[in-house]
Design a protein around this motif. Structure first.
Motif, PDB file in Angstrom:
ATOM      1  N   LEU A 174     -20.936   8.788 -17.752  1.00  0.00           N
ATOM      2  CA  LEU A 174     -20.751   7.922 -18.912  1.00  0.00           C
ATOM      3  C   LEU A 174     -19.287   7.492 -19.025  1.00  0.00           C
ATOM      4  O   LEU A 174     -18.661   7.613 -20.068  1.00  0.00           O
ATOM      5  N   GLY A 175     -18.750   6.981 -17.921  1.00  0.00           N
ATOM      6  CA  GLY A 175     -17.338   6.620 -17.883  1.00  0.00           C
ATOM      7  C   GLY A 175     -17.067   5.210 -18.356  1.00  0.00           C
ATOM      8  O   GLY A 175     -17.854   4.297 -18.127  1.00  0.00           O
ATOM      9  N   SER A 176     -15.948   5.062 -19.035  1.00  0.00           N
ATOM     10  CA  SER A 176     -15.437   3.755 -19.463  1.00  0.00           C
ATOM     11  C   SER A 176     -13.985   3.666 -19.017  1.00  0.00           C
ATOM     12  O   SER A 176     -13.307   4.687 -18.891  1.00  0.00           O
ATOM     13  N   LEU A 177     -13.517   2.452 -18.824  1.00  0.00           N
ATOM     14  CA  LEU A 177     -12.132   2.246 -18.405  1.00  0.00           C
ATOM     15  C   LEU A 177     -11.499   1.151 -19.236  1.00  0.00           C
ATOM     16  O   LEU A 177     -12.086   0.086 -19.425  1.00  0.00           O
ATOM     17  N   GLU A 178     -10.319   1.425 -19.717  1.00  0.00           N
ATOM     18  CA  GLU A 178      -9.504   0.438 -20.414  1.00  0.00           C
ATOM     19  C   GLU A 178      -8.214   0.280 -19.623  1.00  0.00           C
ATOM     20  O   GLU A 178      -7.500   1.254 -19.393  1.00  0.00           O
ATOM     21  N   VAL A 179      -7.912  -0.943 -19.205  1.00  0.00           N
ATOM     22  CA  VAL A 179      -6.671  -1.232 -18.489  1.00  0.00           C
ATOM     23  C   VAL A 179      -5.799  -2.070 -19.414  1.00  0.00           C
ATOM     24  O   VAL A 179      -6.203  -3.138 -19.868  1.00  0.00           O
ATOM     25  N   VAL A 180      -4.600  -1.573 -19.685  1.00  0.00           N
ATOM     26  CA  VAL A 180      -3.680  -2.223 -20.606  1.00  0.00           C
ATOM     27  C   VAL A 180      -2.622  -2.988 -19.812  1.00  0.00           C
ATOM     28  O   VAL A 180      -2.054  -2.463 -18.853  1.00  0.00           O
ATOM     29  N   ALA A 181      -2.369  -4.211 -20.227  1.00  0.00           N
ATOM     30  CA  ALA A 181      -1.359  -5.046 -19.574  1.00  0.00           C
ATOM     31  C   ALA A 181       0.044  -4.682 -20.068  1.00  0.00           C
ATOM     32  O   ALA A 181       0.214  -4.074 -21.129  1.00  0.00           O
ATOM     33  N   ASP A 182       1.011  -5.043 -19.275  1.00  0.00           N
ATOM     34  CA  ASP A 182       2.425  -4.913 -19.649  1.00  0.00           C
ATOM     35  C   ASP A 182       2.858  -3.481 -19.946  1.00  0.00           C
ATOM     36  O   ASP A 182       3.594  -3.222 -20.895  1.00  0.00           O
ATOM     37  N   MET A 204      -7.924   5.580 -19.039  1.00  0.00           N
ATOM     38  CA  MET A 204      -6.992   4.500 -19.371  1.00  0.00           C
ATOM     39  C   MET A 204      -5.943   4.383 -18.290  1.00  0.00           C
ATOM     40  O   MET A 204      -5.467   5.381 -17.764  1.00  0.00           O
ATOM     41  N   SER A 205      -5.583   3.151 -18.007  1.00  0.00           N
ATOM     42  CA  SER A 205      -4.534   2.878 -17.037  1.00  0.00           C
ATOM     43  C   SER A 205      -3.794   1.631 -17.492  1.00  0.00           C
ATOM     44  O   SER A 205      -4.170   0.999 -18.477  1.00  0.00           O
ATOM     45  N   ALA A 206      -2.753   1.303 -16.753  1.00  0.00           N
ATOM     46  CA  ALA A 206      -1.957   0.122 -17.085  1.00  0.00           C
ATOM     47  C   ALA A 206      -1.720  -0.702 -15.831  1.00  0.00           C
ATOM     48  O   ALA A 206      -1.641  -0.161 -14.724  1.00  0.00           O
ATOM     49  N   TRP A 241       1.897   4.871 -10.070  1.00  0.00           N
ATOM     50  CA  TRP A 241       1.628   6.274  -9.762  1.00  0.00           C
ATOM     51  C   TRP A 241       0.129   6.571  -9.866  1.00  0.00           C
ATOM     52  O   TRP A 241      -0.453   7.257  -9.040  1.00  0.00           O
ATOM     53  N   SER A 242      -0.475   6.076 -10.915  1.00  0.00           N
ATOM     54  CA  SER A 242      -1.899   6.294 -11.151  1.00  0.00           C
ATOM     55  C   SER A 242      -2.520   4.943 -11.540  1.00  0.00           C
ATOM     56  O   SER A 242      -2.826   4.694 -12.698  1.00  0.00           O
ATOM     57  N   PRO A 243      -2.689   4.060 -10.555  1.00  0.00           N
ATOM     58  CA  PRO A 243      -3.053   2.667 -10.824  1.00  0.00           C
ATOM     59  C   PRO A 243      -4.508   2.481 -11.270  1.00  0.00           C
ATOM     60  O   PRO A 243      -5.341   3.388 -11.125  1.00  0.00           O
ATOM     61  N   PRO A 244      -4.796   1.293 -11.797  1.00  0.00           N
ATOM     62  CA  PRO A 244      -6.148   1.017 -12.278  1.00  0.00           C
ATOM     63  C   PRO A 244      -7.250   1.270 -11.247  1.00  0.00           C
ATOM     64  O   PRO A 244      -8.323   1.759 -11.614  1.00  0.00           O
ATOM     65  N   ASP A 245      -7.004   0.988  -9.971  1.00  0.00           N
ATOM     66  CA  ASP A 245      -8.074   1.197  -8.990  1.00  0.00           C
ATOM     67  C   ASP A 245      -8.441   2.683  -8.866  1.00  0.00           C
ATOM     68  O   ASP A 245      -9.598   3.025  -8.641  1.00  0.00           O
ATOM     69  N   SER A 298       0.804  -1.224   0.000  1.00  0.00           N
ATOM     70  CA  SER A 298       0.000   0.000   0.000  1.00  0.00           C
ATOM     71  C   SER A 298       0.842   1.282   0.000  1.00  0.00           C
ATOM     72  O   SER A 298       0.280   2.376  -0.115  1.00  0.00           O
ATOM     73  N   VAL A 299       2.155   1.166   0.097  1.00  0.00           N
ATOM     74  CA  VAL A 299       3.003   2.364   0.129  1.00  0.00           C
ATOM     75  C   VAL A 299       2.837   3.219  -1.137  1.00  0.00           C
ATOM     76  O   VAL A 299       2.657   4.432  -1.036  1.00  0.00           O
ATOM     77  N   PRO A 300       2.833   2.643  -2.352  1.00  0.00           N
ATOM     78  CA  PRO A 300       2.622   3.498  -3.534  1.00  0.00           C
ATOM     79  C   PRO A 300       1.268   4.212  -3.512  1.00  0.00           C
ATOM     80  O   PRO A 300       1.156   5.361  -3.932  1.00  0.00           O
ATOM     81  N   LYS A 301       0.238   3.550  -2.991  1.00  0.00           N
ATOM     82  CA  LYS A 301      -1.079   4.184  -2.907  1.00  0.00           C
ATOM     83  C   LYS A 301      -1.049   5.344  -1.911  1.00  0.00           C
ATOM     84  O   LYS A 301      -1.685   6.369  -2.131  1.00  0.00           O
TER      85      LYS A 301
END
Length: 124
Positions: free
Chosen positions: A92-100, A70-72, A77-81, A35-38
């Motif tokens: 009307l939000g959408s989220l795309e999480v990209v791997a790698d 969008m997140s990865a 720094w700015s994680p998917p959660d 949780s340190v980065p959060k």
């Protein structure tokens, strides 16, 4: 992790000073904890708010058009959660999480970003 939860609650009610007070020394007390980065990210938000930066929650919630966040998977720094929270704020939000990829998503996975944008635009 209760400290981080308390700090998030303080942040949620707009108390940047209490948020920072709760997070002071967090990295030393919880050295090596996931949780340190959060905690760092939350502290950065509180510092920016304290410097007069507007809270973006109200504009996101009020925006009447679709928004793609969008997140990865490797972005600490700015994680998917965090992006899930913003998506949930948006009408009307959408989220795309990209791997790698990490925080520099467009440079690390440009093809994935283009695919995500094209797919999102096609659905409008």
């Amino acid at each position: 992790d209760h400290t981080l939860a308390l700090a998030r609650t303080a942040w949620g009610v707009g108390d940047a000073a209490l948020t920072l007070a709760l997070l002071g020394g967090f990295d030393r007390r919880f050295k090596g904890h996931a949780s340190v980065p959060k905690a760092y990210e939350l502290a950065a938000r509180a510092l920016l708010q304290g410097m007069g930066r507007a809270d973006m929650a109200p504009p996101i919630a009020a925006f009447p058009r679709p928004i793609l966040f969008m997140s990865a998977t490797g972005d600490t720094w700015s994680p998917p959660d965090q992006h899930e929270e913003m998506r949930d704020m948006a009408k009307l939000g959408s989220l795309e999480v990209v791997a790698d990829a990490g925080h520099f998503l467009p440079m690390e996975q440009p093809e994935a970003v283009v695919r995500a944008l094209r797919g999102w635009l096609a659905g409008l």
